[in-house]
Design an enzyme around this catalytic site. Sequence first.
Site, PDB file in Angstrom:
ATOM      1  N   ASP A   1      12.430 -10.505  20.059  1.00  0.00           N
ATOM      2  CA  ASP A   1      13.261  -9.790  19.113  1.00  0.00           C
ATOM      3  C   ASP A   1      12.399  -8.780  18.386  1.00  0.00           C
ATOM      4  OD1 ASP A   1      13.378 -10.362  15.956  1.00  0.00           O
ATOM      5  OD2 ASP A   1      12.493 -12.068  16.984  1.00  0.00           O
ATOM      6  N   ALA A   2      13.004  -7.617  18.157  1.00  0.00           N
ATOM      7  CA  ALA A   2      12.259  -6.471  17.658  1.00  0.00           C
ATOM      8  C   ALA A   2      11.558  -6.789  16.343  1.00  0.00           C
ATOM      9  CB  ALA A   2      13.203  -5.288  17.487  1.00  0.00           C
TER      10      ALA A   2
ATOM     11  N   ASP B   1      16.827   2.122  20.478  1.00  0.00           N
ATOM     12  CA  ASP B   1      18.117   2.254  21.164  1.00  0.00           C
ATOM     13  C   ASP B   1      18.850   0.919  21.044  1.00  0.00           C
ATOM     14  OD1 ASP B   1      20.142   3.255  22.678  1.00  0.00           O
ATOM     15  OD2 ASP B   1      19.101   3.113  24.595  1.00  0.00           O
TER      16      ASP B   1
ATOM     17  N   ASP C   1      18.540  -1.667  29.660  1.00  0.00           N
ATOM     18  CA  ASP C   1      19.205  -1.164  30.867  1.00  0.00           C
ATOM     19  C   ASP C   1      18.317  -0.237  31.678  1.00  0.00           C
ATOM     20  OD1 ASP C   1      19.227   1.188  29.371  1.00  0.00           O
ATOM     21  OD2 ASP C   1      21.294   0.908  28.705  1.00  0.00           O
TER      22      ASP C   1
ATOM     23  N   HIS D   1      21.281   9.680  27.421  1.00  0.00           N
ATOM     24  CA  HIS D   1      19.868   9.336  27.549  1.00  0.00           C
ATOM     25  C   HIS D   1      18.946  10.554  27.591  1.00  0.00           C
ATOM     26  CE1 HIS D   1      21.666   5.378  28.619  1.00  0.00           C
ATOM     27  NE2 HIS D   1      20.703   5.000  27.819  1.00  0.00           N
TER      28      HIS D   1
END
Lengths: 562, 498
Positions: B342-343, B360, B288, B264
């Site tokens: 959703d992207a 990511d 996350d 990260h």
Amino acid sequence: MNGLKLVDRRKFIGSLIVLAGSSGLIFKTIKIFQNSKKAKLKYLGQDSAFLHKIRESFDYSKVEVNTNYYDCIVLGGGISGLSSIYHLEKNTREKNKSGNYLPAKYLLLEAQNDIGGNSQSGSFKNGENEISKYPYGAHYLPIPSTELSELNNFLLKSNISYFDPELNQTLYNPEYLIHSPETKLLYLGRWHDGLIPFESLNQEELLEIAKFNEIIHKFRIRVGSDNKNAFSIPISNSSRDEDLLELDKISFKDFLESQQLNSKFLHWFVNYATKDDYGCEYNETSAWAGIHYFASRPQDESSSTNKHQPDLLTWPEGNGFLVKKFKEQINSEVRCNCLILQVAPTDDGNYLVYYLDRGKNKIIALKTKSIISSLPHFINKRIFSSSLFSNNKSLPNLETDYTPWLVANLNIETLPAKYKNIPWDSISFYSDSLGFVRADHQNLTPKNTGAVLSYYLPYSKNKSNQIRHDLSETSLEKLGDTVIKELSKFYPGLENEVSQIDFWIWGHAMNKPKPGNMRQAVLNDVNSVSNSLYLAHTDYSGISVFEEAFYQGVRAAEQIAF
Amino acid sequence: MKLFLLFSVFVVSVCGLVYELIAATIASYLLGDSITHFSTIIGSYLFAMGVGSYLAQFIKTKVLETFIKIELLVALIGGSSAAILYSLFPHTNSLYLPLYLMVFLVGTGVGLEIPLLMRILKTEMDFSKLVSTVLSFDYVGALFASVLFPLFFIPQLGIIKTSFFFGIINSLIGISILVACREKVSNYFFNLSSGVLVLVLLILGFFSSNTLLNSFEENIYNESIVYSSSSPYQRVVLSRKGEALKLYLNGQLQFSSQDEYRYHEALVHPGLSSLKNRQKVLILGGGDGLAVREVLKYPDVESITVIDLDPKVTELFKGNFQLQKLNSNSLNSDKVRILNADAFSWLKENNEVFDFIIIDLPDPTSFSLGKLYSNYFYSLVKKRMTPDSLLVIQSTSPLIARKSFWMIDKTLRSVGLNTKPYHTYVPSFTEWGFILASKNSLPMNSELPSNLKFLDNTEMEKMFQFAKDMSKVETDIQTLSTQGLVELYSNEWAQAGG
């Protein structure tokens, strides 16, 4: 004696064994219980009880005529009907230079509870959330040739295509062009990429395919003595050269044999094609129609500009997406659940349309100046009153035989890892069906856990009337078993993951283009059966495909001007 | 009658020990540090049994009825304990309280039962014989449980169903004693109906509990499953091995808590530290909160928009205390806006532009994920960028999937972006690749935040050098209608044996 007696000990050990045994048994039952998931079966198809009221006779003399007066009523909300009213509006606005205002009153009547005809669609839902849309019927559109200018305009207006000024070329939205992987064929026990399993065919079979392609290529590039392409969409734009029209006298099977093409695979391939597009076996299909399927649409060899551009457009809901685009752009009233019973002339040169309103269970009569019927021939024969036909005009004399189709949509809750990459179209050499199309294939959102498969089965082998009769007596469970069994042959184990199957039966899906039908279709360029009464169904143009239906609407609308 | 009661000693002992083992196992799954949890849970359980035994003397009347009631209560609490603890995991700030409360209640119940039983049986047996028989049944039961629990029940049923299973056995014994002694019990019907209610609840629990949380998955991962659930989009599994927490989506490792900081820090800082304007940050994927944690190290970042498809993931990382510790509670920051969308659709429907965009998303392991690496997707992302914006994309391993990595690079360049690829070593993953992209040239004068664990200027310089075995190769571009990347990716990882 104190403590445990010997007997007690035995009983004790016995009960231990019983306990162990019964927990084992409970365990077993749980396993069985978990594995035998039963798919929920649902019938969504046409309401035949309502549609069959067309067979009854009513007394129309007592029906009061509604005071509304229409400039045109379009009968039937399939693609040709939608195209008719869309172009009626478009032409009227352009002619009157009226901008958004529509200076005429149009109406579309549809018997089913939704418009779209063979292009209707639905969806699987999980509560409020939509899992995926899926088609009830037609599910793709080949990239149209540039000659079909109205269709190309419609696609532009619907943002399905766009003009790229840099390339000076029309491009399609990548979302709607068929995504990879496209088609796989199950042949000789394994899956092959594409519809032709080149690596599993022998020399002779490969040669025959090459020879067949050669023959088709010649037809594709041939221009007739009348300067028209040999095979064209719309059909009526095809060349009228007699040697070409002669092809309508024999079946496609006879044609292949006359060319010494006899390999089993080629015959399967050609038969698959005629079933896929026409719902008709190749030995019943006119050779003209069969060649038209292969030779009328532009192929990669002719469009050299963009090699990567695939050759068809498709959506999760199939051509239901195009129906949605019509809905968004049509302003006139569209009335569903209206079963047309009778069309009759009035003394003052207008028409009366009588329909049965499903909700009110009442017959309504509407007066209109003109009519476009985009209903199939067998309906027109019932609803057109004989008094319509004066001046030597009549309905064309057409032999019809409509193939019934079964379309089943399967909701697969979890796609096992080994099947996560099943392609758009899975076809089996060994199946009577057309295979399974993955409806969620074009979805951009990754929904890795499941899939929706559409199963297509044209009942082309047997007598259509018999099939319709048999289907009306077949239980949903039996149909479910058929579909599940098929799926297990395509993808073993996947049948256990099916949670729901939605069935749709088309009693009269499409008319078979038998030998004799196509000559009439090529030559028939008059679609008016009476003053201001036009026909726009693909029954009259030979083949039931989207582009043809769209064109029939364009042509009918052109003849009515307000 | 006597024999039946002795048999029930056996069952009570088996069930009691199983509940204790379940509690200890879950504690080590969910909280880690198994030695501490096993020993403290066994200790508290034994202590609670002592408390129970002590309390038994105060029960003077209705001994049999009380015994049955305790039996049913233990069945209910013990039987549902695993399900309750697992379902609390994503939401609660501390599992210790419910965990030890359950251990204590069950222990006390079992501790009460033995002395009560002995009192019931004392009329039928000689005292010394009674004590040794009861205790030997108790110990045989303990052996039975401790052997079968790990060898049979956990592998076959998984922990939640095992817990319900013993709850069911336990309540059946309670009900059987009740029926056998119905003349001696007051309130027979009330007790019977509450017994049946407990039984039905446990049976329902057994059948509706998540069948997927079982040994099957544990065998695949060879790690203890802490949390697992199937969302409409993916299978989410959080596991623990030793002190390391790992997140898997559809079986694919997303991070290991032991070295995720390397990943990260490498994902966020090379790009973000070199930007002058960085008020608005967009993260596609990354539910996350670990990339968010790194972004929050820049005080001048004003807003972070996280677009993650799966509410199960974002809720888990927002709500659980151990994961909050891991992501520094970043998802609950005032600057963070989480959207479960959703992207693709979100990008199509929005006009907002961002200074820094992080992609990511999971690797292109399937055709549906491959769409998120297509030129069409990147052309939509590009519309959310200003001329000065930077974009960074996690781009699989340039060492193992060399062609795939460079195919992503080429696809980005095909939509008119300039790129600057780099890589770093993440032990859980191997050598890992990233690509920076921008509409203009890419500036590279960074000032890194001081509180990093891995990255410094020397390390960063090295990241942009590619050794011979990872250097650029010619590839096609990834489009929706060809999807060459998916096949390439799977071949390259298959060759590496991954």
